[in-house]
Structure formats: C-alpha cells, structure tokens
Design an enzyme around this catalytic site. Structure first.
Site, PDB file in Angstrom:
ATOM      1  N   VAL A 156      12.226  30.318  70.130  1.00 46.79           N
ATOM      2  CA  VAL A 156      10.784  30.415  70.363  1.00 46.79           C
ATOM      3  C   VAL A 156      10.128  31.496  69.500  1.00 46.79           C
ATOM      4  CG1 VAL A 156      10.768  32.113  72.275  1.00 46.79           C
ATOM      5  CG2 VAL A 156       9.075  30.266  72.222  1.00 46.79           C
ATOM      6  N   HIS A 177      22.021  28.966  57.928  1.00 46.79           N
ATOM      7  CA  HIS A 177      21.516  30.298  58.283  1.00 46.79           C
ATOM      8  C   HIS A 177      21.061  31.008  57.002  1.00 46.79           C
ATOM      9  CE1 HIS A 177      21.413  34.420  59.670  1.00 46.79           C
ATOM     10  NE2 HIS A 177      21.592  34.019  60.905  1.00 46.79           N
ATOM     11  N   GLU A 247      25.406  30.459  68.946  1.00 45.34           N
ATOM     12  CA  GLU A 247      25.522  30.151  67.514  1.00 45.34           C
ATOM     13  C   GLU A 247      26.983  29.961  67.089  1.00 45.34           C
ATOM     14  OE1 GLU A 247      22.694  31.716  64.357  1.00 45.34           O
ATOM     15  OE2 GLU A 247      24.379  33.107  64.173  1.00 45.34           O
TER      16      GLU A 247
END
Ligand code: 4GW
Ligand code: MN
Length: 296
Positions: A156, A177, A247
């Site tokens: 978010v 990433h 992750e």
C-alpha cells in the site's frame, strides 16, 4: 539503399518504436531462460494488447492491505491508480483494513469500484505482512474467483506515476526487485538457512522478486498464496521466520513455479535506488515513509 527510419509513436508522453518485429530493448534482458517475457518500456505495443483483450469482459482485481497506521497510504494509492492503473478497464480494488471508518471516499471511472474487507489487526508487523498470504488465499477462493479474472497484489505504501496496463497481465506474474536486477544469484538476499521452507542454496534461483507486487489469474494466485501461507506456518512451528518474511517465501515459490511473465523494476521502484537511465519509466513507486511515525 538507405535504411528507412523507424517511425516513432507517442505513448503517454514517451516514445517507442512501433515496428512489426521489434526492435526490442538491447540493454536489458527481455526474455527469461524459460521464455517468459520480461516487461520493460519499449518491449510491447499497448495498442495491440488493448485490441486483443475484450474490454467488456476482462475484470482485474487489485488487492492491498492498509492496516493500522498504513491507512494513510490508501488515498494516494487509489487516486493515482485511477489515473494510471488499467485505465479504460474494469477494476475492483480490494482493500483489507482494520480501520474501515478511515477509508476515504473516491470517485471512480466506469466499471471501477472499491470494496472494503475488515480484518483484525495483528500485533507484530511481521505478521501483518505475512498474514497477507493467508488472507489473499482465503478471499480469492470465497470471492475474488467469482468477481475478477486476474489479481495483482501490491504493497500500500506505493503510488502510480505512469501507465500500468494490459502488458502486466499473465497467468503467474512476478516483479524484479529494484535492488537486485543487476546482481548475481549468490548476492540475492534469499533465505539461506536450510531449516527454513524458504531456503534457496547459493547455486539456485533465477531472480530476486519483490514481495510488494505479484499476481496472475486468480487460480494461480490461490496456489501461490496457499503455498506460501503453509510454508510460513511450517516455519513458525519450527520457530523460524524467513529473512524477508513473505518476500522470501514468494521467491522460493517462483523458483519451482516459474512466472509466465516477469515485470521489470519499472513496476516497483524504490527511491533508494536512485534514477538510473535503464529505468525509462517509473510506473509504480514507493511513497517514502517516516519510519519514526509508522514503525511500532
Ligand atoms: C513496522 O512497524 C511495520 S508496520 C512494518 C510493516 C507494517 C505494516 C504493513 C502495517 O502496519 N500495516 C500494513 O498494512 N502493512 C502492509 O504490509 C502494507 O500493505 C505494506 O505495504 C505491506 C508491507 O510492509 P512495508 O511496505 O512496510 O514493507 P517494505 O518496507 O518492505 O516495503
Ligand atoms: Mn512497502
């Protein structure tokens, strides 16, 4: 004979070459060794993609979690999504929060709506982050499967700053990433303890994927989140938590279930990594957060 100049077309203020068979980017990898596209600016033609999909039937879901103080990130995320995310397509925003009274009101484009799902707040922030797997899995089965075709699951604390469209659609989608797309595999911050379900040895692994942006068709998202949730539980039973939380588990999942599409770091950029020219368009970027304000 003189070479014909390749016409340049304008795409949201940026130029890219529109030729039947290229050219594609030569400065970046555009295809994985398992022949999945890696999506960079200049590698696709959004006009063709928009024609190919049926706008009336395609439904896209965007899930995000705005728990506790992170509720403040919701407004910029949704407002910028209305400007840049899947414009012209049907979108359901699924917002998980414990603070339903603090969800702002928005105005939405046609066929776009926001749904709020109330959750209890977990005490530990690591649990807030990791429980996303369980929750997405749960609601995907119950609800999202019947409402959308594809899901993108995002952090978010981000905002859209450039177009994100059908080029990101795929059955199983991971994002590189921004900190590791130029690193070698032994430098990836994978979980290296063999005891953990997220363990990846030094001589394995394709890419280091970001935990904050993944997706795919709803069935594939269910498989991914279910798998990660159970890996997290198994580790918990052994009193172990992987290095980078959810992750790390996503990275392990993608090692054995290769994404059918890989998004470049254009799709999850962090300011920490600066302004390299290889990133021609920053589409989805982190909103800097004051750790002092938000961490608890
Ligand atoms: C430390 O105090 C915290 S709180 C670390 C994460 C926290 C948190 C995360 C939170 O309080 N509420 C929340 O909704 N989240 C969700 O988890 C949110 O969607 C956020 O984007 C995601 C991952 O956390 P993060 O963005 O802080 O992680 P990084 O720094 O790795 O992007
Ligand atoms: Mn984040």
């Amino acid at each position: 004979m003189r070479l014909r100049t390749v016409p340049l077309y304008d795409c949201a203020g940026k130029t890219w070459r529109d030729t039947p068979n290229g050219p594609v980017r030569t400065d970046v990898q555009t295809l994985t060794p398992w022949l999945a596209p890696v999506v960079w600016n200049g590698t696709y033609n959004i006009g063709i993609l928009n024609k190919q999909y049926n706008k009336k039937t395609l439904r896209i879901g965007l899930t995000t979690f705005a728990m506790k103080k992170y509720i403040v990130f919701l407004k910029p995320l949704i407002e910028t999504a209305e400007m840049f995310f899947m414009v012209g397509h049907k979108v359901n925003y699924y917002i998980f929060t414990d603070r339903i009274n603090e969800v702002p009101t928005f105005s939405f484009g046609d066929g776009r709506q926001l749904m709020i799902i109330q959750l209890p707040a977990y005490q530990r922030w690591q649990d807030v982050s990791m429980r996303r797997m369980e929750t997405i899995q749960d609601y995907s089965r119950q609800q999202f499967l019947h409402e959308v075709d594809y899901l993108m699951c995002v952090d978010v604390d981000m905002k859209f700053t450039d177009d994100v469209g059908l080029e990101i659609i795929g059955d199983l989608v991971g994002s590189l990433h921004p900190g590791y797309f130029k690193s070698s595999r032994d430098q990836y911050p994978y979980e290296r303890r063999a005891l953990s379900q997220a363990f990846i040895p030094n001589d394995e692994g394709d890419y280091y994927y970001a935990g904050g942006h993944f997706g795919g068709n709803v069935q594939e998202v269910i498989k991914l989140t279910n798998h990660c949730h159970h890996a997290i539980l198994a580790d918990k039973a052994n009193n172990i938590e992987a290095r980078w939380h959810d992750e790390s588990y996503i990275n392990k999942y993608f090692l054995h279930h290769k994404p059918t599409k890989v998004l470049s770091p254009e799709y999850i950029w962090l300011y920490y990594y600066g302004d390299p020219p290889i990133i021609q368009r920053k589409r989805f970027v982190e909103v800097p957060k004051s750790r002092i304000l938000l961490r608890y």
